[in-house]
Write a protein that holds these residues in place. Structure first.
Motif, PDB file in Angstrom:
ATOM      1  N   ASP A  84       0.650  -1.197   0.293  1.00 41.18           N
ATOM      2  CA  ASP A  84       0.116  -0.087   0.002  1.00 41.18           C
ATOM      3  C   ASP A  84       1.091   0.800   0.169  1.00 41.18           C
ATOM      4  N   LEU A  85       1.499   1.503  -1.100  1.00 41.50           N
ATOM      5  CA  LEU A  85       1.959   3.151  -1.163  1.00 41.50           C
ATOM      6  C   LEU A  85       1.077   4.319  -0.905  1.00 41.50           C
ATOM      7  N   CYS A  86       1.625   5.104   0.033  1.00 39.25           N
ATOM      8  CA  CYS A  86       1.468   6.046   0.428  1.00 39.25           C
ATOM      9  C   CYS A  86       0.335   6.409   1.076  1.00 39.25           C
ATOM     10  N   CYS A  87       1.019   5.436   2.017  1.00 39.13           N
ATOM     11  CA  CYS A  87      -0.980   4.391   3.267  1.00 39.13           C
ATOM     12  C   CYS A  87      -0.958   5.281   3.994  1.00 39.13           C
ATOM     13  N   GLY A  88      -0.821   6.464   4.105  1.00 39.01           N
ATOM     14  CA  GLY A  88      -1.084   7.427   5.491  1.00 39.01           C
ATOM     15  C   GLY A  88      -1.620   6.880   6.767  1.00 39.01           C
ATOM     16  N   ASP A 140      10.113   6.145  -0.171  1.00 36.22           N
ATOM     17  CA  ASP A 140       9.866   7.272  -1.325  1.00 36.22           C
ATOM     18  C   ASP A 140       9.382   6.467  -2.496  1.00 36.22           C
ATOM     19  N   ALA A 141       7.568   6.873  -2.631  1.00 39.16           N
ATOM     20  CA  ALA A 141       6.816   5.771  -3.805  1.00 39.16           C
ATOM     21  C   ALA A 141       7.669   6.649  -4.963  1.00 39.16           C
ATOM     22  N   THR A 142       8.561   7.520  -5.274  1.00 34.96           N
ATOM     23  CA  THR A 142       9.519   7.032  -6.659  1.00 34.96           C
ATOM     24  C   THR A 142      10.528   6.400  -6.662  1.00 34.96           C
ATOM     25  N   ASP A 143      11.524   6.281  -6.023  1.00 35.57           N
ATOM     26  CA  ASP A 143      12.514   4.867  -5.495  1.00 35.57           C
ATOM     27  C   ASP A 143      12.043   3.936  -4.662  1.00 35.57           C
ATOM     28  N   LEU A 144      11.665   2.853  -4.883  1.00 32.76           N
ATOM     29  CA  LEU A 144      10.920   1.882  -3.709  1.00 32.76           C
ATOM     30  C   LEU A 144      11.963   1.013  -3.513  1.00 32.76           C
ATOM     31  N   PRO A 145      11.537   0.749  -2.377  1.00 32.98           N
ATOM     32  CA  PRO A 145      13.596  -0.148  -1.142  1.00 32.98           C
ATOM     33  C   PRO A 145      12.719  -1.175  -1.129  1.00 32.98           C
ATOM     34  N   PHE A 146      11.887  -2.265  -2.657  1.00 31.74           N
ATOM     35  CA  PHE A 146      11.936  -3.163  -2.969  1.00 31.74           C
ATOM     36  C   PHE A 146      12.775  -3.908  -4.286  1.00 31.74           C
ATOM     37  N   ASP A 147      12.560  -5.514  -4.529  1.00 35.38           N
ATOM     38  CA  ASP A 147      13.149  -6.035  -5.510  1.00 35.38           C
ATOM     39  C   ASP A 147      11.831  -5.779  -6.282  1.00 35.38           C
ATOM     40  N   ASP A 148      12.511  -6.334  -7.616  1.00 38.19           N
ATOM     41  CA  ASP A 148      11.171  -6.109  -9.160  1.00 38.19           C
ATOM     42  C   ASP A 148      10.513  -8.026  -8.342  1.00 38.19           C
ATOM     43  N   CYS A 149       9.667  -7.422  -8.696  1.00 38.77           N
ATOM     44  CA  CYS A 149       8.664  -8.114  -8.730  1.00 38.77           C
ATOM     45  C   CYS A 149       8.059  -9.176  -7.655  1.00 38.77           C
ATOM     46  N   GLU A 150       8.044  -8.372  -6.781  1.00 38.18           N
ATOM     47  CA  GLU A 150       7.859  -9.029  -5.880  1.00 38.18           C
ATOM     48  C   GLU A 150       6.662  -8.751  -5.224  1.00 38.18           C
ATOM     49  N   PHE A 151       5.648  -7.840  -5.344  1.00 36.85           N
ATOM     50  CA  PHE A 151       4.912  -7.928  -4.632  1.00 36.85           C
ATOM     51  C   PHE A 151       3.552  -8.528  -5.713  1.00 36.85           C
ATOM     52  N   ASP A 152       1.963  -9.187  -5.086  1.00 38.80           N
ATOM     53  CA  ASP A 152       0.867  -9.702  -5.510  1.00 38.80           C
ATOM     54  C   ASP A 152       0.099  -8.801  -5.813  1.00 38.80           C
ATOM     55  N   ALA A 153      -0.160  -7.437  -5.361  1.00 34.14           N
ATOM     56  CA  ALA A 153      -0.770  -6.177  -6.088  1.00 34.14           C
ATOM     57  C   ALA A 153      -0.819  -5.250  -5.107  1.00 34.14           C
ATOM     58  N   ILE A 154      -0.730  -3.687  -5.952  1.00 33.45           N
ATOM     59  CA  ILE A 154      -0.704  -2.915  -5.360  1.00 33.45           C
ATOM     60  C   ILE A 154      -1.621  -1.528  -4.610  1.00 33.45           C
ATOM     61  N   THR A 155      -2.222  -0.777  -3.662  1.00 35.62           N
ATOM     62  CA  THR A 155      -3.113  -0.466  -3.676  1.00 35.62           C
ATOM     63  C   THR A 155      -2.028   1.381  -3.218  1.00 35.62           C
ATOM     64  N   MET A 156      -2.595   2.153  -3.727  1.00 38.93           N
ATOM     65  CA  MET A 156      -2.471   3.955  -3.414  1.00 38.93           C
ATOM     66  C   MET A 156      -3.758   5.101  -3.048  1.00 38.93           C
ATOM     67  N   GLY A 157      -4.031   5.234  -2.348  1.00 40.43           N
ATOM     68  CA  GLY A 157      -5.263   5.948  -1.741  1.00 40.43           C
ATOM     69  C   GLY A 157      -5.251   7.276  -1.952  1.00 40.43           C
ATOM     70  N   TYR A 158      -5.560   8.015  -2.617  1.00 42.48           N
ATOM     71  CA  TYR A 158      -4.898   9.916  -2.255  1.00 42.48           C
ATOM     72  C   TYR A 158      -3.469   9.708  -2.337  1.00 42.48           C
ATOM     73  N   GLY A 159      -3.331   9.606  -3.498  1.00 45.49           N
ATOM     74  CA  GLY A 159      -1.225   9.725  -3.132  1.00 45.49           C
ATOM     75  C   GLY A 159      -0.777  10.731  -4.299  1.00 45.49           C
ATOM     76  N   LEU A 160      -1.249   9.168  -5.441  1.00 42.62           N
ATOM     77  CA  LEU A 160      -0.362   9.117  -6.500  1.00 42.62           C
ATOM     78  C   LEU A 160      -0.771  11.283  -7.060  1.00 42.62           C
ATOM     79  N   ARG A 161      -1.244  11.900  -6.360  1.00 45.88           N
ATOM     80  CA  ARG A 161      -2.422  12.793  -7.223  1.00 45.88           C
ATOM     81  C   ARG A 161      -1.566  14.222  -6.321  1.00 45.88           C
ATOM     82  N   ASN A 162      -0.400  13.792  -5.510  1.00 45.58           N
ATOM     83  CA  ASN A 162       0.415  14.783  -4.223  1.00 45.58           C
ATOM     84  C   ASN A 162       1.403  13.635  -4.690  1.00 45.58           C
ATOM     85  N   VAL A 163       2.057  12.860  -5.776  1.00 45.06           N
ATOM     86  CA  VAL A 163       3.390  12.686  -6.268  1.00 45.06           C
ATOM     87  C   VAL A 163       4.088  13.406  -7.221  1.00 45.06           C
ATOM     88  N   VAL A 164       5.259  14.675  -6.687  1.00 44.94           N
ATOM     89  CA  VAL A 164       5.657  15.115  -7.457  1.00 44.94           C
ATOM     90  C   VAL A 164       6.003  14.587  -9.529  1.00 44.94           C
TER      91      VAL A 164
END
Length: 266
Positions: A84-88, A140-164
Motif C-alpha cells: 500500500d503506497l502513500c498508506c497514510g 519514497d514512492a518514486t524510489d521504492l526499496p523493494f526487489d523487482d516483481c516482489e508484490f502480488d498487488a499494489i494499492t494507492m489511496g489519494y497519493g499519486l495526485r500528491n507525488v511530484v
C-alpha cells in the motif's frame, strides 16, 4: 539481488509510547527531494492527528466504501504479499490485511512519519491476527526499496495526485509488481465535465475548508483544490500507466464522478 538494509526508528504517538516504524535505505540511486515534495511532506505531517476524523466528516463515511472498492479491484488474495503506497494512517493497509490474512504480508509505505505513527498506533489497538502481518515503512514512492516483481498487488489511496514525479512513481509500481498482477489507484477524479468540476470546487470552498478551519487547518486543505486541478484526467492516467509498461489500464469514475479509480495490469 542484495538484501534490503533497514533500521528501525521509534515514533511517538500520544498515549502509546514509542512505536517501531522501519526506515529502509534507498536500494538504488539517491533521489534528491524537491522543495515541493518537502512542502507536501510537512503538510501531511501536520494534518496527521485529525486526518481520519476529517475524512469521516467530509465524506460522511463514504471514503470507507471507496477504499473497499479499491482493495477489491487490486485482486489481493489469501497469502499474497501486497504493498500500500502513500498508506497514510493505514485504512487501505488494514483492508488489505483482511484480504491476505495471517499467512500474507502487507507493506505500508509513506513519506510522512506522523502518518505512520498514527497507522502503527491504530494497528496496536487491533486484535485480529491478520493485522499483525502489516509492516510500516518510511520511504519514497518514486524510489521504492523493494526487489523487482516482489508484490502480488499494489494499492494507492489519494497519493499519486500528491507525488511530484508521477511517471517515475508509476514505473516503480510496475517494477515491483509481479507479471499479471494489478495496481489499484484511488483518488479524486479530475473530470472533463464542467458541472462536476464546479461542484468539486464548491464543496472544497464551502464545506471542506470551513470544516478544516475548526482544526486550524484551512490553509492545508485549500491545497486540495489546486492539487485536483493539477492532477490527471482518467484518460491521462490510463496513458501514464500504459507508458510505464502496464499491459492494460482502465479508469473508473465513482461517486457521481467525484472520485476515480485506476486499475492497471502488469
Amino acid at each position: 539481488m542484495a538484501a534490503l538494509l533497514g533500521i528501525v526508528f521509534p515514533v511517538t504517538f500520544p498515549g502509546q509510547g514509542q512505536l517501531p516504524v522501519k526506515l529502509h535505505s534507498r536500494r538504488r540511486s539517491v533521489v534528491k527531494s524537491s522543495s515541493s515534495s518537502d512542502e507536501r511532506q510537512t503538510l501531511f505531517n501536520r494534518i496527521a492527528p485529525v486526518y481520519d476524523n476529517l475524512n469521516d466528516l467530509l465524506s460522511l463515511g463514504q471514503h470507507r466504501i471507496w477504499k473497499n472498492m479499491a482493495v477489491s479491484w487490486s485482486g489481493a488474495r489469501t497469502g499474497d504479499k501486497v504493498l500500500d503506497l502513500c498508506c497514510g494512517s493505514g485504512d487501505l493497509a488494514f483492508l488489505l490485511s483482511e484480504k491476505v490474512g495471517p499467512s500474507g504480508k502487507v507493506m505500508g509505505l509513506d513519506f510522512s512519519s506522523e502518518q505512520l505513527a498514527v497507522a502503527a498506533s491504530r494497528q496496536k489497538l487491533r486484535v485480529r491476527s491478520c493485522y499483525k502481518c502489516i509492516e510500516w515503512i518510511g520511504g519514497d514512492a518514486t524510489d521504492l526499496p523493494f526487489d523487482d516483481c516482489e508484490f502480488d498487488a499494489i494499492t494507492m489511496g489519494y497519493g499519486l495526485r500528491n507525488v511530484v514525479d508521477r511517471d517515475r512513481a508509476m514505473r516503480e509500481m510496475y517494477r515491483v509488481l509481479k507479471p499479471g498482477s494489478r495496481v489499484s489507484i484511488l483518488d479524486f477524479n479530475k473530470s472533463n465535465q464542467s458541472v462536476t468540476t464546479f461542484m468539486q470546487d464548491w464543496m472544497i470552498d464551502n464545506v471542506v475548508v470551513p470544516a478544516a478551519t475548526l482544526y486550524d487547518l484551512a490553509k492545508e486543505y485549500e491545497y486540495l483544490k489546486y492539487s485536483i486541478n493539477g492532477y490527471l484526467t482518467g484518460e491521462e492516467l490510463e496513458t501514464l500507466a500504459s507508458e510505464a509498461g502496464f499491459s492494460s489500464a482502465r479508469h473508473y469514475e465513482i461517486s457521481g464522478g467525484f472520485m476515480g479509480n485506476l486499475v492497471a495490469v502488469r
